[in-house]
Motif scaffolding. Structure first.
Motif, PDB file in Angstrom:
ATOM      1  N   GLY A   1     -72.320  46.264  49.042  1.00 32.24           N
ATOM      2  CA  GLY A   1     -70.972  46.174  48.479  1.00 32.24           C
ATOM      3  C   GLY A   1     -70.608  47.424  47.696  1.00 32.24           C
ATOM      4  O   GLY A   1     -69.505  47.969  47.845  1.00 32.24           O
ATOM      5  N   ARG A   2     -71.519  47.918  46.880  1.00 35.13           N
ATOM      6  CA  ARG A   2     -71.274  49.134  46.100  1.00 35.13           C
ATOM      7  C   ARG A   2     -71.019  50.324  47.027  1.00 35.13           C
ATOM      8  O   ARG A   2     -70.081  51.094  46.819  1.00 35.13           O
ATOM      9  CB  ARG A   2     -72.440  49.438  45.171  1.00 35.13           C
TER      10      ARG A   2
ATOM     11  N   ARG B   1     -65.015  41.757  42.404  1.00 34.77           N
ATOM     12  CA  ARG B   1     -65.896  42.247  41.356  1.00 34.77           C
ATOM     13  C   ARG B   1     -65.441  43.559  40.730  1.00 34.77           C
ATOM     14  O   ARG B   1     -66.108  44.095  39.862  1.00 34.77           O
ATOM     15  CB  ARG B   1     -67.306  42.395  41.903  1.00 34.77           C
ATOM     16  N   HIS B   2     -64.294  44.086  41.189  1.00 35.03           N
ATOM     17  CA  HIS B   2     -63.801  45.373  40.681  1.00 35.03           C
ATOM     18  C   HIS B   2     -62.289  45.326  40.515  1.00 35.03           C
ATOM     19  O   HIS B   2     -61.582  44.849  41.403  1.00 35.03           O
ATOM     20  CB  HIS B   2     -64.121  46.512  41.654  1.00 35.03           C
ATOM     21  N   VAL B   3     -61.800  45.883  39.428  1.00 32.20           N
ATOM     22  CA  VAL B   3     -60.362  45.978  39.197  1.00 32.20           C
ATOM     23  C   VAL B   3     -59.715  46.789  40.309  1.00 32.20           C
ATOM     24  O   VAL B   3     -58.661  46.416  40.833  1.00 32.20           O
ATOM     25  CB  VAL B   3     -60.067  46.607  37.813  1.00 32.20           C
TER      26      VAL B   3
ATOM     27  N   LEU C   1     -62.278  42.738  34.420  1.00 32.53           N
ATOM     28  CA  LEU C   1     -61.588  41.717  35.225  1.00 32.53           C
ATOM     29  C   LEU C   1     -61.034  40.552  34.408  1.00 32.53           C
ATOM     30  O   LEU C   1     -59.935  40.083  34.705  1.00 32.53           O
ATOM     31  CB  LEU C   1     -62.486  41.225  36.350  1.00 32.53           C
ATOM     32  N   PRO C   2     -61.735  40.077  33.379  1.00 35.67           N
ATOM     33  CA  PRO C   2     -61.123  38.976  32.608  1.00 35.67           C
ATOM     34  C   PRO C   2     -59.774  39.362  32.002  1.00 35.67           C
ATOM     35  O   PRO C   2     -58.868  38.531  31.909  1.00 35.67           O
ATOM     36  CB  PRO C   2     -62.157  38.686  31.511  1.00 35.67           C
ATOM     37  N   GLN C   3     -59.623  40.623  31.647  1.00 34.66           N
ATOM     38  CA  GLN C   3     -58.358  41.084  31.062  1.00 34.66           C
ATOM     39  C   GLN C   3     -57.261  41.237  32.109  1.00 34.66           C
ATOM     40  O   GLN C   3     -56.084  41.132  31.796  1.00 34.66           O
ATOM     41  CB  GLN C   3     -58.580  42.409  30.330  1.00 34.66           C
TER      42      GLN C   3
ATOM     43  N   HIS D   1     -76.965  45.225  37.374  1.00 33.24           N
ATOM     44  CA  HIS D   1     -76.497  46.094  38.459  1.00 33.24           C
ATOM     45  C   HIS D   1     -75.112  46.646  38.112  1.00 33.24           C
ATOM     46  O   HIS D   1     -74.301  45.958  37.499  1.00 33.24           O
ATOM     47  CB  HIS D   1     -76.450  45.301  39.767  1.00 33.24           C
ATOM     48  N   THR D   2     -74.836  47.868  38.525  1.00 31.35           N
ATOM     49  CA  THR D   2     -73.552  48.499  38.217  1.00 31.35           C
ATOM     50  C   THR D   2     -72.362  47.709  38.764  1.00 31.35           C
ATOM     51  O   THR D   2     -71.265  47.787  38.208  1.00 31.35           O
ATOM     52  CB  THR D   2     -73.495  49.935  38.786  1.00 31.35           C
ATOM     53  N   VAL D   3     -72.587  46.936  39.815  1.00 30.04           N
ATOM     54  CA  VAL D   3     -71.516  46.126  40.411  1.00 30.04           C
ATOM     55  C   VAL D   3     -70.969  45.115  39.400  1.00 30.04           C
ATOM     56  O   VAL D   3     -69.812  44.721  39.460  1.00 30.04           O
ATOM     57  CB  VAL D   3     -72.047  45.400  41.670  1.00 30.04           C
TER      58      VAL D   3
END
Length: 182
Positions: A58-59, A91-93, A149-151, A139-141
């Motif tokens: 994924g990364r 998992r990423h903005v 992401l919560p924000q 992990h960096t992911v």
């Protein structure tokens, strides 16, 4: 207008279980980054049950071809413009924003399932990959997942509550978005 609801949350927050229940109740298509990655890893002869393999692949895809990665995940769920869709495992903005751009003019929203460390640990210890939790959360992911992401989420749902309550909260939130769609 169609609605695409993305789900995010830490390992053990219940994303996949909640999403399965919601998609069955609302009869929407669903896809997921993890599902797509597992299929790709299996096609290449790797171990699709390895969380490390999922995170690493994924990364690599996020870094090398994020647009292609997002499009492949949507195609994996048989998404067609105009469909309502659930997307598991954002998992990423940057990936969330890319999904919004790719799926336009669909309304793309994000639900973050928040879970306390104690509840996360109690849920993960019952899973077959529980020994991998310490490595996985480092992990960096996972960085965007806990920090940004919560924000960015359109709704933060307390996933510490009983499963049926989490599902009901998600459905209520989604129905309010549908109702308020101009």
């Amino acid at each position: 207008m169609s609605l695409i609801v993305c789900f995010s949350g830490k390992i053990g927050s219940g994303k996949s279980s909640v999403l399965t229940a919601i998609s069955e109740k609302l009869h929407w298509k669903r896809t997921g980054f993890g599902d797509y990655l597992r299929a790709e890893i299996a096609k290449a002869g790797g171990d699709p049950s390895s969380r490390e393999a999922l995170q690493d692949k994924g990364r690599r895809l996020v870094e090398s071809d994020p647009d292609g990665f997002c499009r492949a995940v949507l195609a994996y769920g048989d998404y067609q413009a105009g469909d309502n869709l659930f997307v598991d495992g954002v998992r990423h903005v940057d990936i969330f924003n890319l999904l919004k751009r790719i799926a336009a003019p669909a309304d793309v929203r994000l639900i973050f399932l928040s879970v306390t460390d104690d509840v996360q640990l109690s849920r993960v210890t019952t899973r077959s990959d529980s020994d991998d939790l310490v490595r996985a959360v480092g992990h960096t992911v996972e960085l965007d997942l806990t920090e940004s992401l919560p924000q960015w989420a359109d709704a933060n749902i307390d996933a510490d509550q009983p499963f049926d309550d989490v599902v009901a909260s998600c459905i209520h939130t989604i129905q309010s978005w549908i109702k308020n769609d101009p």
